[in-house]
Design an enzyme around this catalytic site. Structure first.
Site, mmCIF file in Angstrom:
data_model
loop_
_atom_site.group_PDB
_atom_site.id
_atom_site.type_symbol
_atom_site.label_atom_id
_atom_site.label_comp_id
_atom_site.label_asym_id
_atom_site.label_seq_id
_atom_site.Cartn_x
_atom_site.Cartn_y
_atom_site.Cartn_z
ATOM 1 N N CYS A 29 115.532 61.993 34.161
ATOM 2 C CA CYS A 29 115.687 61.166 33.131
ATOM 3 C C CYS A 29 114.741 60.208 32.951
ATOM 4 O O CYS A 29 114.418 59.970 31.799
ATOM 5 C CB CYS A 29 116.961 60.007 33.888
ATOM 6 N N SER A 30 113.888 59.922 33.821
ATOM 7 C CA SER A 30 112.695 58.933 33.768
ATOM 8 C C SER A 30 111.857 59.685 32.653
ATOM 9 O O SER A 30 111.215 59.155 31.674
ATOM 10 C CB SER A 30 111.954 58.738 34.943
#
Length: 221
Positions: free
Chosen positions: A43-44
């Site tokens: 996600c980052s």
């Protein structure tokens, strides 16, 4: 949510302040995309890459909204990590992240795995992405498992296709299409309209069936 559904207005608590969806969206296209949880590695990378491409979305009249089921205070911490990890993000993080700890929005958009128990303490979202047109209709849905990160170039390609075909009406974009490559004239397109738009500047592919349904042109802007 299904294709062509109208997204109803909703209230959002975000890292950029609270807003009503319709007020935020205005007459822009929207990309709304979810993440399983804060402080997760894939996600980052996704949030960082979309932030880096913010100018590409902006020139297409697209606003970005991220979504995660964690609370607002952890979103703020996470944004600091993302900006530190993705060194090419300059200045303030460019788009809001919705806090959805009750999973209300996740359930509304169908961001959960089939059969998952809707428990506010445990339910995780899949990687769902919705492209929403200015009339607030869902125009494209991408669903990925938590293990697979999204491709930002593909998101931009899909937006380009949707906006082009909305404008020209009688064309579609073929497999692997990118802007500038040939588009396909729809089989049921009005012949008069084809002549008005393209003249004779299109190619007809001869097929064994002798059916005329593959016609392509690069004469578009």
């Amino acid at each position: 949510m299904r294709l062509n559904d109208i997204v109803e207005n909703f209230d959002a608590v975000t890292t950029k302040g609270n807003f009503k969806f319709y007020d935020f969206a205005g007459d822009s296209w929207i990309v709304l995309f979810s993440h399983p949880a804060d402080f997760t590695p894939v996600c980052s990378t996704e949030l960082g890459r979309i932030a880096v491409h913010q100018s590409e979305f902006k020139k297409r009249n697209v606003k970005i909204i991220a979504h995660s089921i964690d609370p607002l205070d952890t979103h703020v911490e996470w944004v600091n990590d993302i900006c530190n990890y993705c060194q090419d993000i300059c200045g303030e993080f460019p788009f809001p992240i919705i806090a959805d700890p009750t999973r209300e929005l996740a359930v509304k958009f169908g961001m959960l795995n089939s059969g998952q128990n809707i428990d506010p303490e445990t339910a995780k979202t899949v990687r769902a992405l919705f492209i929403i047109s200015p009339d607030k209709r869902v125009r494209l849905i991408q669903i990925y498992p938590a293990s697979t990160g999204r491709n930002v170039d593909e998101i931009l390609r899909c937006i380009d296709s949707l906006q082009l075909t909305d404008r020209l009406k009688i064309v579609a974009t073929p497999a692997n299409w990118v802007p500038g490559a040939p588009v396909m004239i729809l089989p049921d397109a009005d012949e008069k309209k084809i002549k008005e738009m393209f003249g004779n500047d299109y190619e007809v592919t001869k097929l064994p069936s002798k059916r005329v349904y593959i016609r392509t042109t690069t004469n578009y802007k």
